[in-house]
Write a protein that holds these residues in place. Structure first.
Motif, short mmCIF file in Angstrom:
data_model
loop_
_atom_site.label_atom_id
_atom_site.label_comp_id
_atom_site.label_asym_id
_atom_site.label_seq_id
_atom_site.Cartn_x
_atom_site.Cartn_y
_atom_site.Cartn_z
N TRP A 158 -3.86 42.49 24.24
CA TRP A 158 -2.76 43.24 24.85
C TRP A 158 -3.11 43.41 26.31
CZ3 TRP A 158 1.77 44.96 22.60
CH2 TRP A 158 1.86 44.81 21.23
N LYS A 207 -1.65 44.76 30.34
CA LYS A 207 -0.69 45.51 31.16
C LYS A 207 -1.25 45.52 32.57
CE LYS A 207 0.95 50.25 31.74
NZ LYS A 207 0.95 51.59 31.16
N TRP A 212 3.07 46.86 28.54
CA TRP A 212 2.14 46.29 27.58
C TRP A 212 2.77 45.05 26.96
CZ3 TRP A 212 -2.78 47.06 27.39
CH2 TRP A 212 -3.32 48.28 27.80
#
Length: 181
Positions: free
Chosen positions: A50, A52, A101
């Motif tokens: 993940w 971001k 995200w």
């Protein structure tokens, strides 16, 4: 908890690392990097994470090796991230928004064909031979540091199928990747 459908090919030792979703690694863009003991993956493997951060700047390395031949990097200012293996692009993932995200997965099968996924959607495949190497990124003054966060990073020495990737993505709710069920 969903089954990943990996049978005996996934064990607790098969996950490089998993971060609880209450914390993430935070990179400030000036001097942060991850140092690994060198690992080499040949044949089939899967990388899931993940991410971001800042995707408006060109060629910032998220993870990889100090020789620049193998890395995960922001490709350009259009929200594209690519995985390079021994200098060849193994999969470019487009449409990543800043500060949101996003789940990224790269799967290489035993025939060296890559398939890239963004938030559970496949973005096609291409063939790239060579080993994926993880080793020291940074510290040598030759790194373009990235600003952003990483979470739920996992690497398998197996080709995960679309059902397993869907289970990991789980509609944006991460599952415990260190479990074997």
């Amino acid at each position: 908890m969903p089954q990943l459908g990996l049978g005996s090919s996934l064990s607790r030792g098969g996950v490089l690392s998993g971060f609880p979703n209450t914390y993430s690694l935070d990179f400030d863009g000036t001097n942060d990097y991850i140092r690994f003991t060198e690992q080499t993956y040949s044949g089939a493997f899967t990388i899931s994470l993940w991410v971001k951060g800042d995707f408006t700047t060109d060629y910032k390395e998220i993870a990889g090796s100090s020789d620049g031949g193998t890395n995960i990097r922001v490709k350009d200012a259009n929200g594209r991230v690519q995985l390079k293996v021994d200098g060849s692009v193994g999969g470019t993932i487009s449409g990543i928004s800043d500060d949101t995200w996003t789940h990224l997965v790269w799967v290489r099968n035993s025939s060296n064909v890559f398939t890239a996924y963004r938030d559970d959607n496949s973005s096609g495949g291409n063939t790239v031979a060579g080993d994926f190497k993880i080793r020291d990124l940074g510290g040598d003054g030759d790194v373009d540091y990235w600003t952003g966060q990483l979470d739920e990073v996992a690497i398998w020495d197996a080709e995960l199928d679309a059902d397993a990737i869907t289970a990991i993505y789980n509609s944006g709710t991460p599952i415990a990747l260190d479990a074997d069920d």
